[in-house]
Motif scaffolding. Structure first.
Motif, short mmCIF file in Angstrom:
data_model
loop_
_atom_site.label_atom_id
_atom_site.label_comp_id
_atom_site.label_asym_id
_atom_site.label_seq_id
_atom_site.Cartn_x
_atom_site.Cartn_y
_atom_site.Cartn_z
N LEU A 173 0.98 -1.05 0.14
CA LEU A 173 -0.09 -0.06 -0.04
C LEU A 173 0.95 1.14 -0.01
CD1 LEU A 173 -3.26 0.73 2.37
CD2 LEU A 173 -1.46 2.28 1.94
N ILE A 174 2.00 1.38 0.92
CA ILE A 174 2.58 2.56 1.13
C ILE A 174 3.53 2.50 -0.19
CG2 ILE A 174 4.54 3.50 2.12
CD1 ILE A 174 3.42 2.35 4.76
N LEU A 175 3.99 1.60 -0.56
CA LEU A 175 4.65 1.65 -2.08
C LEU A 175 4.07 1.97 -2.98
CD1 LEU A 175 7.32 1.24 -3.80
CD2 LEU A 175 6.60 -1.36 -4.10
N SER A 176 2.71 1.79 -3.19
CA SER A 176 1.55 2.31 -4.22
C SER A 176 1.53 3.86 -3.83
CB SER A 176 0.34 1.40 -4.28
OG SER A 176 0.70 -0.02 -4.20
N VAL A 177 1.37 4.37 -2.85
CA VAL A 177 1.11 5.51 -2.52
C VAL A 177 2.46 6.40 -3.00
CG1 VAL A 177 0.87 7.42 -0.85
CG2 VAL A 177 -0.54 5.29 -0.86
N ILE A 178 3.67 5.72 -2.70
CA ILE A 178 4.92 6.51 -3.06
C ILE A 178 4.93 6.65 -4.69
CG2 ILE A 178 7.36 6.20 -3.34
CD1 ILE A 178 7.34 4.97 -0.63
N ILE A 179 4.63 5.69 -5.35
CA ILE A 179 4.65 5.61 -6.87
C ILE A 179 3.55 6.53 -7.40
CG2 ILE A 179 4.01 4.31 -8.81
CD1 ILE A 179 4.97 1.73 -7.53
N GLY A 180 2.33 6.49 -6.81
CA GLY A 180 1.22 7.70 -7.07
C GLY A 180 1.83 8.90 -6.78
N CYS A 181 2.35 9.15 -6.09
CA CYS A 181 2.87 10.61 -5.61
C CYS A 181 4.04 10.91 -6.48
CB CYS A 181 3.51 10.59 -4.29
SG CYS A 181 2.35 10.68 -2.82
N CYS A 182 4.92 10.13 -7.11
CA CYS A 182 5.75 10.16 -8.20
C CYS A 182 4.94 10.59 -9.56
CB CYS A 182 6.76 8.92 -8.40
SG CYS A 182 7.71 8.78 -6.95
N PHE A 183 4.00 10.21 -9.62
CA PHE A 183 3.24 10.23 -10.85
C PHE A 183 2.62 11.88 -10.81
CE2 PHE A 183 3.45 5.75 -11.98
CZ PHE A 183 3.74 5.84 -13.28
N TYR A 184 1.99 12.01 -9.60
CA TYR A 184 1.45 13.13 -9.37
C TYR A 184 2.43 14.30 -9.46
CZ TYR A 184 -0.11 16.90 -6.09
OH TYR A 184 -0.48 18.37 -5.55
N THR A 185 3.68 13.88 -9.15
CA THR A 185 4.68 14.98 -9.29
C THR A 185 5.08 15.51 -10.57
OG1 THR A 185 5.56 14.70 -7.01
CG2 THR A 185 6.94 15.66 -8.49
N LEU A 186 5.29 14.16 -11.44
CA LEU A 186 5.74 14.31 -12.78
C LEU A 186 4.58 14.99 -13.58
CD1 LEU A 186 7.46 13.60 -15.07
CD2 LEU A 186 6.29 11.37 -15.18
N PHE A 187 3.13 14.66 -13.23
CA PHE A 187 2.12 15.31 -14.12
C PHE A 187 2.10 16.99 -13.84
CE2 PHE A 187 -2.51 16.74 -13.89
CZ PHE A 187 -2.61 16.45 -15.28
N LEU A 188 2.29 17.35 -12.79
CA LEU A 188 2.06 18.60 -12.25
C LEU A 188 3.33 19.29 -12.88
CD1 LEU A 188 0.77 18.74 -8.78
CD2 LEU A 188 -0.35 19.19 -10.76
N TYR A 189 4.52 18.69 -12.81
CA TYR A 189 5.80 19.37 -13.47
C TYR A 189 5.68 19.57 -15.07
CZ TYR A 189 10.49 20.02 -15.10
OH TYR A 189 11.44 20.31 -15.77
N LEU A 190 5.29 18.46 -15.71
CA LEU A 190 4.79 18.60 -17.18
C LEU A 190 3.59 19.78 -17.38
CD1 LEU A 190 5.05 14.76 -18.13
CD2 LEU A 190 6.47 16.86 -18.33
N ALA A 191 2.78 19.70 -16.47
CA ALA A 191 1.54 20.75 -16.82
C ALA A 191 1.89 22.12 -16.43
CB ALA A 191 0.42 20.36 -15.75
N GLY A 192 3.31 22.33 -15.99
CA GLY A 192 3.70 23.90 -15.92
C GLY A 192 3.27 24.35 -14.29
N LYS A 193 2.94 23.50 -13.37
CA LYS A 193 2.31 23.82 -12.08
C LYS A 193 3.63 24.61 -11.36
CE LYS A 193 -2.09 23.99 -12.09
NZ LYS A 193 -2.89 25.18 -12.10
#
Length: 250
Positions: A173-193
């Motif tokens: 569960l924790i590993l999945s949350v960490i991966i999810g946070c990585c995708f969250y970060t990458l998405f917002l970075y690419l979105a220019g936030k």
């Protein structure tokens, strides 16, 4: 603002006492709420400071505010991750309550958004339909502070999905949350936030890790005083290194 800041510190330390015995309840709701209360005041002062003109007698406040940066929200994310992980482990079917909690936060946030819309219309500010609609989910701001609520809503979604995937495997569960946070970060970075949308997000899964290993961490900390000092020094060094890295990125 320097006097206001000094008053906040005095109130915070007014009844601080050193404990003479080992204290393992430092992550209780009562203790963490007290600590978060201090940082709530710092958040309030930061936003309040954006609406006033500061002079030479406000330099201490301005300097501290600039140095702390996003560090003033780290406890909220860390304690939130800790509390949610604790509840998942110790409360039956807690995961099923996350959609309801998500909806409650979103409704409360949207009520505030409606008030901002009314205020902006009264002040004759131009608002597009798309910006208004996106403001209701925290993606855009119409004068409100939106990034934190957007992050919290996304973390609820990530945690719920991770819980469904991992079942009762808490490490997964924790590993999945960490991966999810990585995708969250990458998405917002690419979105220019702006970087503050995601630069503290890792504190949430860090709190989950601490919660799951709380007993082991306590045993290690209480074995020797040097362990406690090393832990504190390590946390401080990590804090400084992260702050320096953030400034270089900016």
């Amino acid at each position: 603002m320097n006097l206001v800041l000094a008053s906040v510190f005095i109130i915070f330390i007014w009844q601080i006492r050193f404990r003479k015995v080992n204290f393992s309840n430092y992550m209780s709701l009562e203790q963490t709420s007290a600590i978060n209360g201090f940082f709530v005041m710092l958040v309030f002062l930061r936003h309040f400071g954006q609406y006033i003109s500061c002079g030479r007698y406000d330099m201490i406040f301005r300097s501290l505010d600039n140095k702390l940066g996003q560090l003033i929200v780290t406890t909220f994310l860390f304690y939130s991750g800790y509390g949610i992980m604790y509840s998942i482990v110790h409360k039956m079917d807690y995961l099923k309550t996350i959609p309801r909690r998500f909806l409650r936060i979103l409704i409360q946030f949207d009520v505030a958004i409606v008030l901002f819309i009314i205020t902006d219309l009264w002040l004759e500010k131009k608002l597009t339909i798309s910006k208004i609609l996106l403001a209701f989910i925290g993606w855009e701001s119409i004068g409100n502070s939106n990034w934190y609520i957007f992050a919290v809503l996304c973390l609820y979604i990530i945690t719920y999905i991770a819980g469904k995937i991992s079942k009762n495997n808490y490490n997964l569960l924790i590993l999945s949350v960490i991966i999810g946070c990585c995708f969250y970060t990458l998405f917002l970075y690419l979105a220019g936030k702006p970087i503050y949308y995601y630069d503290t997000i890792i504190c949430y899964p860090a709190g989950m890790v601490y919660s799951l290993n709380f007993e082991k961490i306590n045993i290690w900390l209480q074995k020797k005083k040097v362990n406690l000092l090393l832990n504190g020094a390590g946390a401080f060094a990590l804090c400084i290194a992260s702050h320096v890295a953030q400034k270089k990125i900016e």
